[in-house]
Enzyme design. Structure first.
Site, short mmCIF file in Angstrom:
data_model
loop_
_atom_site.label_atom_id
_atom_site.label_comp_id
_atom_site.label_asym_id
_atom_site.label_seq_id
_atom_site.Cartn_x
_atom_site.Cartn_y
_atom_site.Cartn_z
CD GLU A 1 -2.98 -1.21 0.36
OE1 GLU A 1 -3.16 -0.20 -0.36
OE2 GLU A 1 -3.68 -2.24 0.29
CB CYS B 1 -6.01 -1.91 6.95
SG CYS B 1 -6.10 -3.62 7.50
CG HIS C 1 -3.96 -5.21 2.94
ND1 HIS C 1 -4.24 -3.93 2.48
CD2 HIS C 1 -4.73 -5.41 4.05
CE1 HIS C 1 -5.15 -3.39 3.29
NE2 HIS C 1 -5.47 -4.27 4.24
#
Length: 196
Positions: free
Chosen positions: A82, A144, A163
């Site tokens: 991410e 998250c 993730h």
């Protein structure tokens, strides 16, 4: 030695065992070499509590890098890097039935904050046998993403979010721990280059 901090998350919904925490525990056993002091923490799937813990990490320990690992229930055999944390759009309720005030992380914070780790460069340079790694610009607007934004905000971008998929026969905690080790060593190398 340089301090690096890692977090996984606790159980939520149908996931009584959260692969992110299992993977972080295995990473901790493997270590990251002599000069990295590796600390780990399990975060609850609760906005406010996760935020308090993350603030504490940055204000008290000031690590070189904090890496948060979360479970992506939609991903069957993918590890997702991410790049950004987003500030707004947190409508979904947490494990305690709450969502943040104003549905955002930091009331006057920027829309999104980018990690100082260049995930694209990282992605180009690493491969993990037996699993695909992809890039993402949207961490999902739940705990998250919320945790990531908070960490980027308080850590001046020195945070990363990975993730991982749920555990399965082919994706064991041991396998994920080893994959995290590969990815995080590459991240730390980038941090080293940025410091020079």
């Amino acid at each position: 030695s340089l301090l690096s901090f890692f977090s996984g998350f606790g159980p939520f919904r149908q996931y009584l065992v959260n692969s992110s925490w299992e993977a972080v525990k295995k990473l901790s056993k493997r270590g990251l070499g002599e000069n990295i002091d590796l600390r780990i923490m399990q975060l609850p799937v609760v906005y406010q509590k996760a935020k308090e813990q993350v603030c504490k990490i940055w204000t008290t320990l000031q690590p070189l890098l904090t890496v948060h690992v979360g479970l992506a229930s939609s991903a069957t055999a993918l590890i997702i890097l991410e790049q950004y944390g987003k500030n707004k759009g947190y409508q979904e309720r947490d494990a305690c039935g709450f969502h943040p005030e104003g549905a955002c992380c930091v009331l006057d914070g920027p829309e999104k904050i980018e990690s100082t780790i260049n995930m694209k460069t990282l992605w180009k340079n690493i491969s993990v046998e037996g699993i695909d790694i992809i890039l993402s610009r949207d961490a999902g607007r739940y705990i998250c993403d919320y945790t990531y934004y908070t960490s980027l905000y308080y850590g001046n971008g020195r945070a990363a979010f990975i993730h991982v998929p749920p555990l399965s026969e082919s994706v064991t905690a041991e396998f994920l721990g080893k994959a995290l080790q590969t990815i995080i060593l590459a991240m730390l190398e980038q941090c080293g280059e940025q410091r020079e």
